[in-house]
Design an enzyme around this catalytic site. Structure first.
Site, PDB file in Angstrom:
ATOM      1  N   GLU A  27       0.825  -1.223   0.000  1.00  0.00           N
ATOM      2  CA  GLU A  27       0.000   0.000   0.000  1.00  0.00           C
ATOM      3  C   GLU A  27       0.855   1.267   0.000  1.00  0.00           C
ATOM      4  OE1 GLU A  27      -1.555   1.783   3.473  1.00  0.00           O
ATOM      5  OE2 GLU A  27      -1.176   0.039   4.732  1.00  0.00           O
ATOM      6  N   VAL A 108      -5.460   0.271   3.006  1.00  0.00           N
ATOM      7  CA  VAL A 108      -5.600  -1.186   2.874  1.00  0.00           C
ATOM      8  C   VAL A 108      -6.816  -1.510   2.007  1.00  0.00           C
ATOM      9  CG1 VAL A 108      -6.153  -3.304   4.150  1.00  0.00           C
ATOM     10  CG2 VAL A 108      -4.372  -1.748   5.003  1.00  0.00           C
ATOM     11  N   ALA A 143     -13.161   1.125   6.713  1.00  0.00           N
ATOM     12  CA  ALA A 143     -13.605   0.434   5.487  1.00  0.00           C
ATOM     13  C   ALA A 143     -12.680  -0.740   5.157  1.00  0.00           C
ATOM     14  CB  ALA A 143     -13.663   1.404   4.320  1.00  0.00           C
ATOM     15  N   LYS A 161      -3.153  -2.258  15.665  1.00  0.00           N
ATOM     16  CA  LYS A 161      -2.570  -1.308  16.611  1.00  0.00           C
ATOM     17  C   LYS A 161      -3.553  -1.002  17.731  1.00  0.00           C
ATOM     18  CE  LYS A 161       0.668   1.417  14.569  1.00  0.00           C
ATOM     19  NZ  LYS A 161       0.921   2.347  13.493  1.00  0.00           N
TER      20      LYS A 161
HETATM   21  N1  PSU Z   1      -2.949   1.465  10.931  1.00  0.00           N
HETATM   22  C1  PSU Z   1      -1.622   1.467  11.110  1.00  0.00           C
HETATM   23  N2  PSU Z   1      -0.829   2.032  10.173  1.00  0.00           N
HETATM   24  C2  PSU Z   1      -1.345   2.593   9.024  1.00  0.00           C
HETATM   25  C3  PSU Z   1      -2.758   2.578   8.848  1.00  0.00           C
HETATM   26  C4  PSU Z   1      -3.513   2.016   9.810  1.00  0.00           C
HETATM   27  O1  PSU Z   1      -1.145   0.952  12.114  1.00  0.00           O
HETATM   28  O2  PSU Z   1      -0.583   3.122   8.186  1.00  0.00           O
HETATM   29  C5  PSU Z   1      -3.328   3.151   7.569  1.00  0.00           C
HETATM   30  C6  PSU Z   1      -3.572   2.039   6.533  1.00  0.00           C
HETATM   31  O3  PSU Z   1      -3.397   2.572   5.247  1.00  0.00           O
HETATM   32  C7  PSU Z   1      -5.035   1.709   6.765  1.00  0.00           C
HETATM   33  C8  PSU Z   1      -5.609   3.070   7.070  1.00  0.00           C
HETATM   34  O4  PSU Z   1      -5.681   1.114   5.670  1.00  0.00           O
HETATM   35  O5  PSU Z   1      -4.623   3.705   7.862  1.00  0.00           O
HETATM   36  C9  PSU Z   1      -6.936   2.993   7.805  1.00  0.00           C
HETATM   37  O6  PSU Z   1      -7.492   4.267   7.905  1.00  0.00           O
HETATM   38  P1  PSU Z   1      -8.951   4.430   8.527  1.00  0.00           P
HETATM   39  O7  PSU Z   1      -8.790   4.036   9.976  1.00  0.00           O
HETATM   40  O8  PSU Z   1      -9.268   5.886   8.339  1.00  0.00           O
HETATM   41  O9  PSU Z   1      -9.850   3.516   7.780  1.00  0.00           O
END
Ligand code: PSU
Ligand code: MN
Length: 304
Positions: A27, A108, A143, A161
């Site tokens: 990604e 992702v 998502a 995390k």
């Molecule tokens: N969690 C991590 N590192 C990251 C991300 C999430 O520990 O870099 C990034 C990834 O690209 C993941 C996105 O798909 O954040 C998710 O964002 P959201 O929570 O806004 O869906």
């Protein structure tokens, strides 16, 4: 059938796909929004090298000039690492960023979808998005999870995390029928730490056994992803108590500044990285390599 005009597949990736060679998707949100420059670019390049070393072809995915790029050049990686106005693109942002011809780093969810459009089956990242703390009331559910319920691409991550609610995230994955496998241990890992307090739903100790599970799942037309959690190597672990302190501070700060929507995750990640200084960044870089290696091994086994 997807209109191929929206896809630019790197010749090396295309050749691998046409001859059934292993490909690992990577990604770009990690590059543009997950790490500071120039470490992000160095990491993206060395992660690609790690995939190659295991005998697979890397395909870093991002959006620019109205097209989804599958496999980036060194200059393109440099661009996504250094450019300030790169969109964080999840599924809902894709048509807008494409039609406006904006540069976009894919999460992702978006990376998986584009990978699937090309027939890529295996994808390595650091951490996936999930159910945020308070998700039962604020409905902040990434998502990434809904995408994983419908797209046939396996995701290798270091677990989830602890900025998220790990228990709720595991519940959601169960509801959506997504197998969760931890590689080589019983406990589900939490990115910076090998432990989370949650037992992993499944455990598998060999890459070729994971590849066999993927084949079986998709042969049975059980659609959707498999989450493979690869625990961070022991020597790189960051003390969970220290991380929790930073998470609490980050959450307080986020609510003070009324951070919402897609800004939440990048805000928390940046805050923690800034406050834990080098330690979390080095761990972050090392675990992405670790995941990319395992992903490549699984991809090699899948295509052998
Ligand atoms: N969690 C991590 N590192 C990251 C991300 C999430 O520990 O870099 C990034 C990834 O690209 C993941 C996105 O798909 O954040 C998710 O964002 P959201 O929570 O806004 O869906
Ligand atoms: Mn969210």
């Amino acid at each position: 059938m997807i209109n191929q005009n929206y896809l630019v597949i790197h010749p090396e990736v295309l050749e691998a796909l046409q001859t059934n060679k292993p490909v690992v998707a990577l990604e770009s949100t990690i590059i543009s929004h997950g790490m500071p420059y120039p470490k992000n670019v160095e990491t993206a390049l060395s992660v690609e090298a790690a995939v190659r070393k295991e005998g697979a072809v890397p395909a870093t995915i991002a959006i620019k000039e109205g097209k989804c790029y599958v496999g980036l050049s060194q200059d393109e990686i440099e661009f996504f690492g250094n450019e300030k106005n790169v969109w964080k693109v999840s599924l809902r942002d894709m048509p807008y960023v494409l039609v406006q011809k904006l540069p976009g780093a894919t999460t992702v969810a978006a990376t998986m979808r584009i990978a699937a459009m090309c027939g890529i089956k295996i994808f390595a990242t650091g951490g996936i998005g999930g159910v945020h703390r308070g998700g039962e009331t604020n409905m902040d559910i990434s998502a990434d999870l809904t995408e994983m319920s419908q797209t046939n691409v396996a995701v290798i991550s270091a677990g989830v995390k602890s900025i998220l609610d790990i228990g709720l995230t595991l519940e959601y994955l169960e509801t959506k029928g997504i197998p969760v496998i931890t590689f080589g241990q019983n406990e589900f890992p939490s990115f910076y730490s090998r432990v989370s307090g949650f037992t992993s739903p499944l455990r598998i100790d060999h890459a070729h056994h994971i590849a066999a599970l993927l084949k079986t799942k998709w042969d049975m037309e059980l659609k959707g992803s498999v989450l493979i959690a690869n625990p961070i190597p022991e020597e790189l672990e960051v003390d969970p108590v220290t991380i929790e302190t930073y998470i609490q501070m980050a959450l307080t700060e986020a609510s003070k500044h009324q951070i919402s929507g897609k800004e939440v995750t990048p805000f928390l990640l940046k805050y923690i990285a800034n406050h834990s200084k080098g330690e979390s960044l080095e761990a972050n870089i090392a675990l992405i390599h670790h995941n990319a290696k395992l992903a490549a091994k699984i991809a090699v086994a899948y295509y052998s």
